[in-house]
Write a protein that holds these residues in place. Structure first.
Motif, short mmCIF file in Angstrom:
data_model
loop_
_atom_site.label_atom_id
_atom_site.label_comp_id
_atom_site.label_asym_id
_atom_site.label_seq_id
_atom_site.Cartn_x
_atom_site.Cartn_y
_atom_site.Cartn_z
N PHE A 207 -1.53 0.31 4.95
CA PHE A 207 -1.47 -0.20 3.58
C PHE A 207 -1.64 -1.71 3.57
N LEU A 208 -2.51 -2.18 2.66
CA LEU A 208 -2.82 -3.61 2.57
C LEU A 208 -2.88 -4.03 1.11
N GLU A 411 4.28 8.65 1.39
CA GLU A 411 3.75 7.29 1.32
C GLU A 411 2.40 7.27 0.61
N ARG A 412 1.55 8.22 0.94
CA ARG A 412 0.23 8.28 0.31
C ARG A 412 0.35 8.56 -1.19
N LYS A 413 1.29 9.44 -1.55
CA LYS A 413 1.49 9.78 -2.96
C LYS A 413 1.98 8.56 -3.74
N ILE A 414 2.93 7.83 -3.14
CA ILE A 414 3.44 6.61 -3.78
C ILE A 414 2.33 5.57 -3.89
N ASN A 415 1.50 5.46 -2.84
CA ASN A 415 0.40 4.50 -2.86
C ASN A 415 -0.59 4.82 -3.98
N VAL A 428 2.70 -4.12 -4.00
CA VAL A 428 3.94 -3.55 -3.45
C VAL A 428 3.58 -2.61 -2.31
N ASN A 429 4.23 -2.79 -1.18
CA ASN A 429 3.93 -1.98 0.00
C ASN A 429 4.52 -0.57 -0.18
N PRO A 430 3.67 0.46 -0.21
CA PRO A 430 4.16 1.83 -0.41
C PRO A 430 5.15 2.28 0.66
N ARG A 431 4.95 1.79 1.88
CA ARG A 431 5.86 2.19 2.97
C ARG A 431 7.28 1.67 2.70
N SER A 432 7.38 0.46 2.18
CA SER A 432 8.70 -0.10 1.85
C SER A 432 9.32 0.65 0.69
#
Length: 609
Positions: A207-208, A411-415, A428-432
């Protein structure tokens, strides 16, 4: 490379070592010219020291003297008139490197002016088909040569985007293919459907921030098509795409570039194209790129690749890339006349190549068992040709990637959800987000905390723990779906539940909600079916309502149709993009190593001469 090229390399190195200037006395006098007796004497001396025939030495000395005199004349002309001399070399798959001629121009002209001059010289109607490469960069048509670092006496590579290599005029010219590839990649990346995603080798998403993510996805799109061209041995086309990708990478944060292998592999592929196009004029750029690649490999794999070997064993598939690196380093060292160092690198590459050899019968056996050929090759390479080990490795790699993709599903769904509202300044970093949501915090509060702390996980956690109420005030309240807008969208044939989700997610904004619903459609067939339902449903509304209502419904239908057609365009671009690509994630590791073996033998022979 010819025998005389090999001789010239050695003769030039000895001239430099002895500090002999062939354009000065006693080898050359301005009023007389070249002194043949002195050149003969030097040829005899060089023949004795280099163990090369006198005739070859004289030929090399004469060629080097003529080249030096041309450069001196060009330098004088530039200082007196401002006209620079550029050595233009046309590059093609069929003929390798071919010198056209010296071209004279002022360095304050635009790149497109140089393209036109070269096109006129070669009787090419469209100057856009001319790609000029200087020091590893494609010359920008809209910038001056001087701004792009072009200097007097510089050598330029020129690639002409002619028709298809087999001469079939019905097929697109290379220029048109590359233009369409770039348009398709841009459409795919900008579609918000996330048809491209960045992953690491193990299948974990990367994620970037939006700007860097876009640049890297476009770069990797170009790289995929370049590798497809390399498989067809269209190295000129591949080189242009790789240099375009390199330009995209240059816009990204250097810290990120240093942390992944992608940039290293692009540099490795560019140098491979230089070699396959038989072009040594880009030698300084080749050395620079190989240094970048080696440094990246050392960061990833450790000194002497010990970290990689410890993790995956002595015959891991990544060693094919390392072998290619060592081979290319040996070739560059040879052309720099560092013959001992070249020999060492080529011997190292030869040793690695022997270890990477695959048993063809073992490949056939694995294919008969149901494995794909590329799986068989990579498995056997990683398992030292042991069939049982290869099977275990293939299964292990599949399970590892499947597990990584399953674990990263949230994570992908949030992204996907965040990508609709993420800007580069408030990324916003989805992983966080995923980490903090799993700790029990509400999604919207987590996003607000990460925005305030610029993605500092610990600071965001502190905010959530200490200032939860303050954060809650900053989170916009979700509006309920507006019944009137809901009815409008339902008339287009959309499911009521999806319509309400879209309206609530987009604060009852009709335009954004319509975008949401269109993008929620899946593949081309689903899009087409939804379009058909929409047209039928809307026609019923138009028939059953007053003219003013019908007019509004018709306008909404037209807007929706426009959005559906745009989405269809994105999906068609993605379909075209994948036409000549494989489904093999590890395709870049699946090197046949046939060319490497031929090049290795060729340069070892040159060293032995």
């Amino acid at each position: 490379m010819s025998n005389i090229d090999n001789v010239i390399i050695q003769v030039r190195a000895r001239l430099n070592f002895l500090k002999i200037h062939l354009w000065e006395e006693p080898y050359y006098y301005a009023d007389i010219g070249s002194i043949e007796s002195e050149i003969d004497r030097l040829a005899v001396d060089f023949s004795r020291n280099l163990s090369i025939s006198t005739s070859y030495c004289k030929l090399a000395l004469t060629e080097l003297q003529e080249g030096a005199l041309r450069k001196l004349a060009a330098r004088k002309e530039y200082s007196e008139t401002g006209f620079a001399t550029l050595t233009v070399r046309r590059i093609s798959n069929e003929e390798g490197t071919k010198t056209i001629q010296n071209m004279k121009c002022e360095l304050n002209i635009l790149g497109k002016d140089l393209q036109k001059r070269i096109a006129d010289e070669l009787q090419i109607s469209d100057p856009n088909c001319v790609k000029c490469i200087s020091a590893g960069k494609i010359i920008d048509p809209e910038k001056t040569l001087e701004m792009q670092g072009v200097k007097n006496n510089q050598q330029l590579m020129v690639i002409i985007s002619d028709f298809e290599h087999d001469g079939a005029n019905s097929k697109d010219a290379m220029y048109d293919r590359i233009r369409k590839i770039k348009m398709d990649v841009e459409s795919i990346v900008d579609s918000e459907r996330q048809l491209f995603e960045m992953e690491d080798q193990d299948g974990n998403p990367v994620f970037l921030p939006p700007n860097e993510n876009r640049a890297l996805l476009m770069a990797m799109g170009y790289v995929e098509k370049a590798r497809a061209a390399m498989k067809r041995q269209h190295y000129d086309e591949a080189l242009i795409l790789l240099l375009e990708a390199d330009e995209k990478f240059s816009t990204c944060d250097s810290k990120f570039i240093e942390s992944v292998d992608n940039y290293a592999l692009i540099n490795l592929d560019i140098v491979w194209c230089y070699l396959c196009l038989k072009n040594v004029t880009q030698l300084p750029d080749a050395q620079r790129r190989l240094n970048i690649c080696e440094q990246s490999f050392r960061r990833s794999y450790g000194e002497n690749m010990n970290r990689l070997i410890a993790l995956k064993g002595n015959a891991c598939p990544e060693r094919a890339l390392i072998m290619r690196l060592h081979l290319l380093q040996g070739v560059v060292l040879f052309h720099q006349n560092c013959r001992d160092e070249a020999f060492e690198r080529l011997e190292l590459a030869a040793s690695e190549l022997r270890e990477l050899k695959i048993d063809d019968k073992a490949v056939e056996m694995l294919v008969e068992m149901g494995f794909e050929p590329h799986e068989a090759r990579l498995g056997l390479r990683a398992g030292s040709n042991d069939i049982e080990k290869a099977i275990a490795i293939i299964h292990e790699q599949k399970e590892k990637k499947r597990d990584a993709r399953q674990q990263s599903h949230k994570e992908r769904k949030i992204n996907a959800k965040l990508s609709r509202s993420n800007s580069n300044h408030e990324w916003v970093n989805p992983r966080s987000v995923c980490t903090l949501v799993e700790m029990g915090y509400q999604h919207d509060l987590v996003v607000a905390a990460l925005k305030k702390t610029k993605n500092d996980l610990q600071q965001a956690l502190d905010l959530l723990q200490m200032n939860n109420d303050e954060l809650a005030k900053e989170v916009p309240q979700k509006a309920k779906a507006d019944s009137e807008i809901c009815t409008q969208l339902k008339t287009l044939g959309f499911n009521e539940e999806m319509v309400r989700v879209a309206l609530e997610a987009n604060a009852n904004n009709l335009e954004k909600s319509l975008d949401f619903l269109v993008k929620a459609s899946g593949n081309e067939e689903e899009l087409a079916e939804q379009m058909q339902r929409m047209v039928e449903a809307a026609s019923n509304v138009v028939d059953d309502n007053a003219p003013s209502t019908s007019s509004g419904a018709s306008a909404l239908v037209q807007t929706a149709l426009k959005k559906f057609k745009q989405e269809m365009k994105f999906l068609n671009a993605y379909k075209r993009f994948n036409e000549d690509l494989t489904n093999n994630d590890d395709d870049y590791l699946d090197l046949p190593l046939v060319q490497e073996e031929q090049i290795l033998a060729e340069y070892k022979r040159f060293l032995a001469e």
